[in-house]
Write a protein that holds these residues in place. Structure first.
Motif, mmCIF file in Angstrom:
data_model
loop_
_atom_site.group_PDB
_atom_site.id
_atom_site.type_symbol
_atom_site.label_atom_id
_atom_site.label_comp_id
_atom_site.label_asym_id
_atom_site.label_seq_id
_atom_site.Cartn_x
_atom_site.Cartn_y
_atom_site.Cartn_z
ATOM 1 N N ALA A 136 0.833 -1.207 0.000
ATOM 2 C CA ALA A 136 0.000 0.000 0.000
ATOM 3 C C ALA A 136 0.865 1.253 0.000
ATOM 4 N N LYS A 137 1.957 1.206 0.784
ATOM 5 C CA LYS A 137 2.854 2.360 0.835
ATOM 6 C C LYS A 137 3.531 2.572 -0.512
ATOM 7 N N GLU A 138 3.964 1.477 -1.142
ATOM 8 C CA GLU A 138 4.586 1.603 -2.462
ATOM 9 C C GLU A 138 3.608 2.170 -3.479
ATOM 10 N N GLU A 164 3.187 5.801 -2.781
ATOM 11 C CA GLU A 164 4.357 6.557 -3.243
ATOM 12 C C GLU A 164 4.362 6.677 -4.769
ATOM 13 N N LYS A 165 4.018 5.570 -5.440
ATOM 14 C CA LYS A 165 3.955 5.632 -6.899
ATOM 15 C C LYS A 165 2.887 6.609 -7.371
ATOM 16 N N ALA A 166 1.736 6.581 -6.699
ATOM 17 C CA ALA A 166 0.668 7.507 -7.069
ATOM 18 C C ALA A 166 1.091 8.954 -6.821
ATOM 19 N N ALA A 167 1.785 9.184 -5.676
ATOM 20 C CA ALA A 167 2.252 10.540 -5.373
ATOM 21 C C ALA A 167 3.276 11.005 -6.415
ATOM 22 N N GLN A 168 4.195 10.090 -6.767
ATOM 23 C CA GLN A 168 5.170 10.450 -7.797
ATOM 24 C C GLN A 168 4.494 10.732 -9.131
#
Length: 348
Positions: free
Chosen positions: A192-194, A197-201
């Protein structure tokens, strides 16, 4: 004949009743017994009646001869037999003799000596063999009982070990299941964190790409919002209402982030210029909007505030201080003038 049920003979009467199979009701039963017993070689039915009913006993010279004619095993009850030794028979004879009004049984010494020589040695030998056999059987029973108890103990220990092993396996299984759940939860959180992070990037790249596009094509930038000073009064009210609604939704979704930014800004100002922070707080607290907000909060939570005030012991102190303050607002100037006059009079 009454059945006999004893565990240990206490006198000669108990011995002879046990030999007869019970306590006789009359002399005829004793006579029937004597006709079938080896005791007829020394005794009569009247002698046995005297032993049973009137504490009869034997002379020391005849007691062994009588013992030689008695059976080896004396039936005391339905389940227990007693192996009587010469010494035990002599003790019971002495106990009977010691009773008051006891009677001696008359037996011819010559006849008793013949019976003794003929039967006593063989009887003693049989008694010793019987005692040895009884001891052996008793020891066998005790050994079998010990083996049974030992086997039972081993079975219980085996069951206890099996239960302990089963409990250990169950606990180990629970521990493994718990570790597996924790691992799955950690893996789920990591994924979920990955993804976040991918969505934020991805959002950041899209934002930067859009910013660059707008900078390169300013002519295509279009604003959906018109300045308020260009709108009419009804349009301005409608625009403010829409802005307030949108801002309220944003504050509800980002409450924690807003508070963190606010606290970080106050901490930065306090570190750089504490007096500026005090001035900002004073202006904020003295503003009309602050007073209106406080009044609205009071009207909305009046009951709760009153309840807390009733429970606070300092409320009375605060009220008294406020009353004194209000009273001094009226009488303070007069009292101050009088004090100044007194001071001036004293100086003169």
């Amino acid at each position: 004949m009454q059945k006999l049920n004893i565990t240990k003979p206490e006198n000669l009467s108990d011995v002879f009743c046990a030999v007869m199979g019970g306590r006789p009701d009359n002399i005829r039963e004793i006579e029937e017994f004597v006709k079938q017993s080896p005791l007829q070689k020394l005794m009569y039915a009247a002698d046995i009646e005297r032993i049973v009913e009137f504490n009869g006993y034997f002379a020391e010279e005849t007691i062994d001869a009588v013992y030689a004619l008695l059976p080896i095993k004396i039936p005391l009850n339905e389940t227990q037999n007693w192996i009587m030794t010469p010494s035990s028979f002599a003790k019971l004879n002495n106990a009977t003799e010691a009773k008051p009004a006891s009677r001696i049984i008359n037996i011819q010494f010559m006849k008793a000596q013949q019976i003794y020589n003929q039967y006593f040695p063989e009887k003693v030998e049989k008694v010793m063999v019987t005692l040895a056999e009884a001891k052996f059987k008793r020891e066998e029973r005790e050994r079998a009982e010990r083996e049974r108890k030992e086997q039972r103990r081993q079975e219980l220990e085996l069951k206890a070990r099996e239960y302990e092993e089963m409990e250990k396996r169950r606990q180990e299984k629970q521990r493994q299941e718990k570790l597996e759940k924790e691992r799955q939860q950690q893996e789920k959180e990591r994924l979920a964190k990955e993804q976040e992070e991918k969505a934020a990037q991805k959002r950041e790249k899209a934002r930067l790409r859009m910013r660059q596009y707008r900078a390169e094509h300013p002519e295509k930038r279009k604003s959906y919002y018109k300045p308020l000073d260009t709108l009419s009064a009804p349009e301005r009210r409608r625009q403010r209402k829409a802005n307030n609604k949108r801002n309220a939704v944003y504050r509800a979704k980002n409450k924690e982030q807003i508070r963190e930014r606010h606290n970080a800004r106050r901490a930065r100002i306090k570190a750089e210029n504490p007096e500026l922070l005090k001035e900002l707080d004073r202006k904020h607290n003295m503003s009309a909007g602050r007073k209106e907000a406080g009044q609205r909060y009071y009207q909305k939570h009046k009951e709760e505030i009153s309840q807390k005030a009733r429970q606070n012991p300092m409320v009375k102190v605060y009220k008294r201080r406020y009353q004194i303050k209000k009273r001094l607002e009226k009488t303070g100037p007069v009292i101050s003038a009088l004090l100044q006059g007194l001071i001036a009079a004293k100086e003169r």
